[in-house]
Design a protein around this motif. Structure first.
Motif, PDB file in Angstrom:
ATOM      1  N   MET A  77     -12.971 -30.758 -14.442  1.00  0.00           N
ATOM      2  CA  MET A  77     -11.722 -30.022 -14.184  1.00  0.00           C
ATOM      3  C   MET A  77     -11.708 -28.723 -14.992  1.00  0.00           C
ATOM      4  O   MET A  77     -11.220 -27.697 -14.531  1.00  0.00           O
ATOM      5  CB  MET A  77     -10.498 -30.878 -14.536  1.00  0.00           C
ATOM      6  N   GLN A  78     -12.260 -28.788 -16.206  1.00  0.00           N
ATOM      7  CA  GLN A  78     -12.367 -27.573 -17.025  1.00  0.00           C
ATOM      8  C   GLN A  78     -13.232 -26.538 -16.302  1.00  0.00           C
ATOM      9  O   GLN A  78     -12.890 -25.357 -16.250  1.00  0.00           O
ATOM     10  CB  GLN A  78     -13.016 -27.898 -18.392  1.00  0.00           C
ATOM     11  N   HIS A  79     -14.329 -27.006 -15.729  1.00  0.00           N
ATOM     12  CA  HIS A  79     -15.199 -26.091 -14.959  1.00  0.00           C
ATOM     13  C   HIS A  79     -14.428 -25.477 -13.796  1.00  0.00           C
ATOM     14  O   HIS A  79     -14.525 -24.276 -13.536  1.00  0.00           O
ATOM     15  CB  HIS A  79     -16.400 -26.849 -14.382  1.00  0.00           C
ATOM     16  N   ILE A  80     -13.677 -26.315 -13.086  1.00  0.00           N
ATOM     17  CA  ILE A  80     -12.959 -25.831 -11.898  1.00  0.00           C
ATOM     18  C   ILE A  80     -11.949 -24.751 -12.306  1.00  0.00           C
ATOM     19  O   ILE A  80     -11.840 -23.708 -11.653  1.00  0.00           O
ATOM     20  CB  ILE A  80     -12.264 -26.995 -11.151  1.00  0.00           C
ATOM     21  N   ALA A  81     -11.239 -24.995 -13.416  1.00  0.00           N
ATOM     22  CA  ALA A  81     -10.258 -23.997 -13.871  1.00  0.00           C
ATOM     23  C   ALA A  81     -10.954 -22.675 -14.200  1.00  0.00           C
ATOM     24  O   ALA A  81     -10.462 -21.592 -13.865  1.00  0.00           O
ATOM     25  CB  ALA A  81      -9.500 -24.532 -15.086  1.00  0.00           C
ATOM     26  N   THR A  82     -12.117 -22.764 -14.827  1.00  0.00           N
ATOM     27  CA  THR A  82     -12.864 -21.544 -15.179  1.00  0.00           C
ATOM     28  C   THR A  82     -13.340 -20.818 -13.913  1.00  0.00           C
ATOM     29  O   THR A  82     -13.188 -19.600 -13.787  1.00  0.00           O
ATOM     30  CB  THR A  82     -14.069 -21.911 -16.087  1.00  0.00           C
ATOM     31  N   TRP A  83     -13.889 -21.579 -12.965  1.00  0.00           N
ATOM     32  CA  TRP A  83     -14.320 -20.956 -11.704  1.00  0.00           C
ATOM     33  C   TRP A  83     -13.143 -20.282 -10.996  1.00  0.00           C
ATOM     34  O   TRP A  83     -13.278 -19.179 -10.450  1.00  0.00           O
ATOM     35  CB  TRP A  83     -14.933 -22.010 -10.771  1.00  0.00           C
TER      36      TRP A  83
END
Ligand code: PLP
Length: 418
Positions: free
Chosen positions: A377-383
């Protein structure tokens, strides 16, 4: 000539090619639409099973067609499992989808023109909760309880005030874009005070409810509907739950008043999905859906995004992208270019049109089914933040798309489309 045993590939290469493309799209993009999910192969197999071929107008044990001895057992299992899963006295598993299920409920409880109190589509309610473009808004007199202008939460004092003023015959709770818990017992108290039926449409949150991570509307509501294909992770379709006292009215509203032949393949698939939802793994799944949504909401907030109500308690959130200088439709189409599939959505008190909007709605059910956890989810927020910040730069969007595709390679979902 019999072609009954051919595969889709042999029988219809054109459709086969499109299904292969859809399988690839699903495998290589992030499904972040909160009303979508990945049903298990067992559920999908049931939808494509021989039960599709049977006519079974009526109900188990009282059909208008012969040859239903096994179909009856399957539908009865679906009914019994639904009752057990939700703790309901009565279940009807025949509604073809959420819209028809809601139509059946209104048909069973209301006369044309009667007043119904619900949440407005523009604030997170559903089309079938009285939108003027829908049968519901045309056939009944819908009035709405507004969410709080500052917190965007349902304010039970406001609901009560509007209910006392409008004297509705029915109060509808449940929504399509509301990220907080719904207080069914508070709705019940207001319904009792004004003498209204309470109808809970828990289409979005039913999977969370059966897993115990959202309060259950039973026994507070007189009648409950839910789609089966969202957090519940079943086939496309719906069901109605209620008490025995309303069984007759609801059964006859579904058949013969609104629907004719039930889709027995979908009913069998519902039975399979209910069985899955009773397993301990489903509870873990639903807990992870909520944990993932919380992390995604917090990560986006840290990056400077504003979420309606300031966050989420369930599987979804609505991001106010206007606060970042873009429209919902610009944001959703930018995200789609990177393989993040979302939908634009109005935010409460939105001044943009429903086609443009100021928000994007996000949900975690599908990617959690694929095995994603908090770190993802952290990755998704960054993307997302990178994509929305670079929305005019095709090269930057393409780079994000490639990163997403690489990341998704470690989360296999289906090995074939059927
Ligand atoms: N009710 C609610 C709250 C929903 O969110 C939806 C679907 O999004 C429906 C009803 C309608 O379901 P369907 O699209 O299956 O007709």
């Amino acid at each position: 000539m019999h072609h009954f045993t051919r595969s889709i590939a042999e029988q219809d290469p054109t459709i086969h090619a499109l299904l292969e493309k859809e399988l690839h799209r699903l495998g290589t993009t992030l499904q972040l639409i909160p009303s979508e999910n990945f049903a298990s192969k067992a559920v999908l197999a049931a939808t494509g099973s021989i039960a599709s071929n049977k006519y079974a107008e009526g109900y188990p044990g009282r059909r208008y067609y012969e040859g239903n001895e096994y179909i009856d057992q399957m539908e009865q299992l679906a009914i019994d499992r639904a009752k057990l899963l939700f703790g309901a006295e009565y279940a009807n598993v025949q509604p073809l989808s959420g819209g028809p299920a809601n139509m059946c409920v209104y048909e069973a409880f209301l006369q044309e023109g009667e007043t119904v109190l619900s949440m407005d589509l523009a604030q997170g309610g559903h089309l079938t909760h009285g939108a003027m473009v829908n049968f519901s808004g045309k056939k009944y007199r819908f009035v709405h309880y507004p969410v709080d202008p500052v917190t965007h939460r349902i304010d039970m004092h406001t609901v009560r005030e509007v209910a006392l003023r409008e004297k509705p015959r029915m109060i509808v709770c449940g929504a399509s874009a509301y990220p907080r818990l719904i207080d069914f017992s508070a709705f019940r108290a207001i319904a009792d005070e004004v003498g209204a039926y309470l109808f809970a449409d828990v289409s979005h949150i039913s999977g969370l409810i059966v897993a115990g991570v959202h309060p259950n509307p039973l026994p507070f509501a007189d009648v409950v509907t839910t789609t089966t294909h969202k957090t519940l992770r079943g086939p496309r379709g719906a069901l109605i739950l209620s008490r025995q006292e309303f069984a007759k009215a609801l059964d006859s509203a579904v058949f013969p008043r609104i629907q004719a032949g039930p889709h027995q393949n979908m009913i069998v698939a519902k039975a399979v999905a209910f069985h899955e939802a009773m397993q301990p793994e489903f509870r873990q799944y639903a807990e992870q859906v909520v944990a993932n949504a919380k992390v995604l909401a917090e990560a986006l907030t840290e990056k400077g995004y504003t979420l309606t109500t300031g966050g989420t308690d369930n599987h979804l959130m609505v991001v106010n992208v206007a606060a970042k200088g873009m429209t919902g439709s610009e944001a959703a189409s930018t995200l789609a270019k990177t393989g993040m599939v979302t939908n634009k959505n109005m935010i409460p008190y939105d001044t943009a049109s429903p086609f443009v909007t100021s928000g994007v709605r996000l949900g975690t059910p599908a990617m959690t089914s694929r095995g994603m956890q908090e770190a993802d989810m952290q990755h998704i927020a960054t993307w997302m933040d990178r994509a929305l910040s670079a929305r005019d730069r095709a090269d930057a969007l393409l780079a994000i798309r490639q990163e997403i595709e690489e990341h998704l390679a470690s989360f296999p979902i289906y090995d074939s489309y059927a």
